[in-house]
Design an enzyme around this catalytic site. Structure first.
Site, PDB file in Angstrom:
ATOM      1  N   HIS A 141       0.873  -1.183   0.000  1.00  0.00           N
ATOM      2  CA  HIS A 141       0.000   0.000   0.000  1.00  0.00           C
ATOM      3  C   HIS A 141       0.910   1.233   0.000  1.00  0.00           C
ATOM      4  O   HIS A 141       1.751   1.371  -0.891  1.00  0.00           O
ATOM      5  CB  HIS A 141      -0.911  -0.091   1.236  1.00  0.00           C
TER       6      HIS A 141
ATOM      7  N   HIS B 171      -2.318  -2.061  -9.647  1.00  0.00           N
ATOM      8  CA  HIS B 171      -3.292  -1.478  -8.728  1.00  0.00           C
ATOM      9  C   HIS B 171      -4.536  -2.350  -8.752  1.00  0.00           C
ATOM     10  O   HIS B 171      -4.892  -2.883  -9.795  1.00  0.00           O
ATOM     11  CB  HIS B 171      -3.644  -0.057  -9.186  1.00  0.00           C
TER      12      HIS B 171
ATOM     13  N   ASP C  47       2.698   5.720  -6.565  1.00  0.00           N
ATOM     14  CA  ASP C  47       3.953   5.588  -5.831  1.00  0.00           C
ATOM     15  C   ASP C  47       5.182   5.484  -6.719  1.00  0.00           C
ATOM     16  O   ASP C  47       6.306   5.555  -6.226  1.00  0.00           O
ATOM     17  CB  ASP C  47       3.898   4.343  -4.929  1.00  0.00           C
TER      18      ASP C  47
END
Ligand code: ACO
Length: 437
Positions: A269, A308, A364
């Site tokens: 995450h 994702h 990210d």
């Protein structure tokens, strides 16, 4: 709650048919309970580990279309908000449903900034952490500890108390994060300066040394503001679902948010941004990319910052971040890791393995490269995710508490263990257990 669409199911065990309502593309799992083989049967349940296809709530906060790569807060496209808003303006929008007027924004900013100070005792327990304690561990603990300073926070059904705790937490979290950063370096803590505004004040608390007034570089301050906006909410992800689940037991918002921060810290995450930097450091140069990609395809590694659960297209936040990176590098000089990341992305996006699985860069993949260029160490990256996401968690927590459908989160299970068996006295266990093993 139907929009006059239904689903008819035939149970092949009994030949009986059932008609259940469809609402906004969903059926209620509880409507399946009537499907039974006999009066003693519990009724049908759904089995959905990791909530791959289960909506756990209704929410009016964030809209996400993973196939089309769309992200909107309260209906506004993320691209427009990132271009034109301040972070606290977006925070107001997420929490209240509408963009603030100029007066409302001024009042809201004053309120949040007034709550940036923490009790002096916070510094004392901050000092108790080891010098190399991970800042996410510190953040989890210190946010939870706020609960002990504000016992009235447990009045979660009182809207006034809720508002107060929301402002407190949004105000104090950058201060806690900055203290954690300075504790690690052995630097004295810097008191918040409300006049600077949310992001510049955070930068001041991080980086002020001996100068009388810290002046943040405006390009870097704006970049951080945009990154905060992009990270402010992302509907029912792991940490937000944690916030809702823990909050559904009526725990106070500080301990509840601490649980959400814990969920965020995992490398699958929010912790992925830290891992991306480590991965890019390990790859080291473009020559090593093909070998690394091969390891990923062989299942030995993961390409961190890719993939994702919901986005099966380019993450719109990653697109904006890529642009922000170039603006930051104009000030800081180019972080060489960006070139490895760009080459990695190019190769990955043309490779059958990634195409077939619809794996694209997520938020990210590029954020850590910017943070590093700005002077943050990798262990701070997830903290930089947690500060703005606190707004999303609180907006979702508030919505959850106001939803008449909310009950304590309590999933069912499919029991797969032993049937009932008789207790075995300890002296008789060894042989049986060996046979069992
Ligand atoms: N690298 C290599 N292969 C991957 C990756 C990756 N980053 N992500 C998914 N895959 C592969 C899986 O191995 C699987 O392959 P298979 O069908 O041959 O078994 C397939 O793609 C589907 O992946 P799942 O793990 O089933 O997808 P899931 O939705 O459960 O996981 C997740 C999503 C956790 C984000 C995953 O893509 C991942 O681990 N990515 C790397 C970590 C990361 O970047 N996390 C940040 C997410 S964004 C955020 O939280 C802010």
């Amino acid at each position: 709650m139907t929009d006059n669409q239904t689903l008819t199911i035939t149970d092949n065990r009994t030949q009986q048919s059932y008609t259940i309502p469809i609402y906004r593309g969903t059926v209620r799992a509880l409507d399946l309970r009537q499907i039974k083989t006999g009066p003693d049967d519990f009724g049908l349940m759904t089995y959905d580990p990791a909530f791959m296809n289960t909506a756990s709530c209704q929410s009016a906060i964030t809209y996400l279309d993973g196939d089309k790569g769309i992200l909107r807060y309260r209906g506004y496209p993320i691209e427009q908000l990132a271009e034109q808003c301040s972070f606290l303006e977006v925070a107001y929008l997420l929490l209240n449903g509408e963009l603030p007027t100029a007066n409302q924004l001024e009042y809201w900013q004053c309120k949040v900034m007034r709550h940036t100070m923490t009790h002096e005792n916070v510094k004392k327990f901050m000092d108790g952490f080891h010098y190399d304690a991970h800042p996410m561990g510190i953040l989890i603990s210190t946010v939870a500890a706020l609960s002990t300073f504000y016992p009235e926070a447990k009045n979660i059904n009182d809207p006034k108390s809720r508002d107060k705790q929301i402002v407190r937490l949004i105000g104090k979290i950058p201060t806690l994060a900055a203290y954690a950063y300075r504790h690690r370096l052995g630097l004295p803590y810097i008191a918040p300066d409300p006049e600077l505004g949310y992001t510049k004040n955070y930068m001041n608390m991080l980086w002020k040394r001996t100068e009388p007034k810290y002046a943040a570089n405006p390009v870097l301050a704006r970049a951080l503001e945009v990154l905060f906006i992009l990270h402010a909410d992302h509907e029912q992800n792991c940490s937000t679902s944690t916030m809702r689940a823990v909050g559904s037991s009526h725990a106070d918002p500080f301990v509840t948010a601490a649980a959400a921060i814990a969920a965020l810290s995992g490398p699958l995450h929010g912790g992925a941004n830290e891992e991306v930097l480590r991965m890019l450091g390990e790859i080291g140069s473009n020559d090593n990319i093909p070998g690394f990609i091969q390891q990923v395809k062989d299942g030995k590694r993961k390409l961190m910052g890719f993939g994702h659960r919901v986005y099966k297209n380019y993450d719109p936040r990653a697109r904006i971040i890529k642009k922000v990176a170039e603006e930051v590098f104009e000030v800081t000089g180019r972080n060489p890791k960006i070139d490895i990341a760009l080459a990695l992305e190019k190769i990955a996006l043309s490779d059958e393995y990634f195409i077939k699985r619809k794996l694209y860069p997520n938020v990210d993949f590029y954020s850590g490269i910017i943070y590093q260029a700005m002077g943050f160490t990798p262990d701070q990256f997830t903290v930089l995710f947690g500060i703005p996401r606190t707004v999303g968690w609180l907006a979702q927590w508030q919505e959850m508490l106001q939803d008449p459908d909310t009950k304590i989160a309590r999933p069912r299970q499919v029991y797969s263990g032993e049937e009932v068996r008789d207790f075995v006295p300890i002296a008789e266990r060894g042989v049986k257990q060996l046979v069992h093993a």
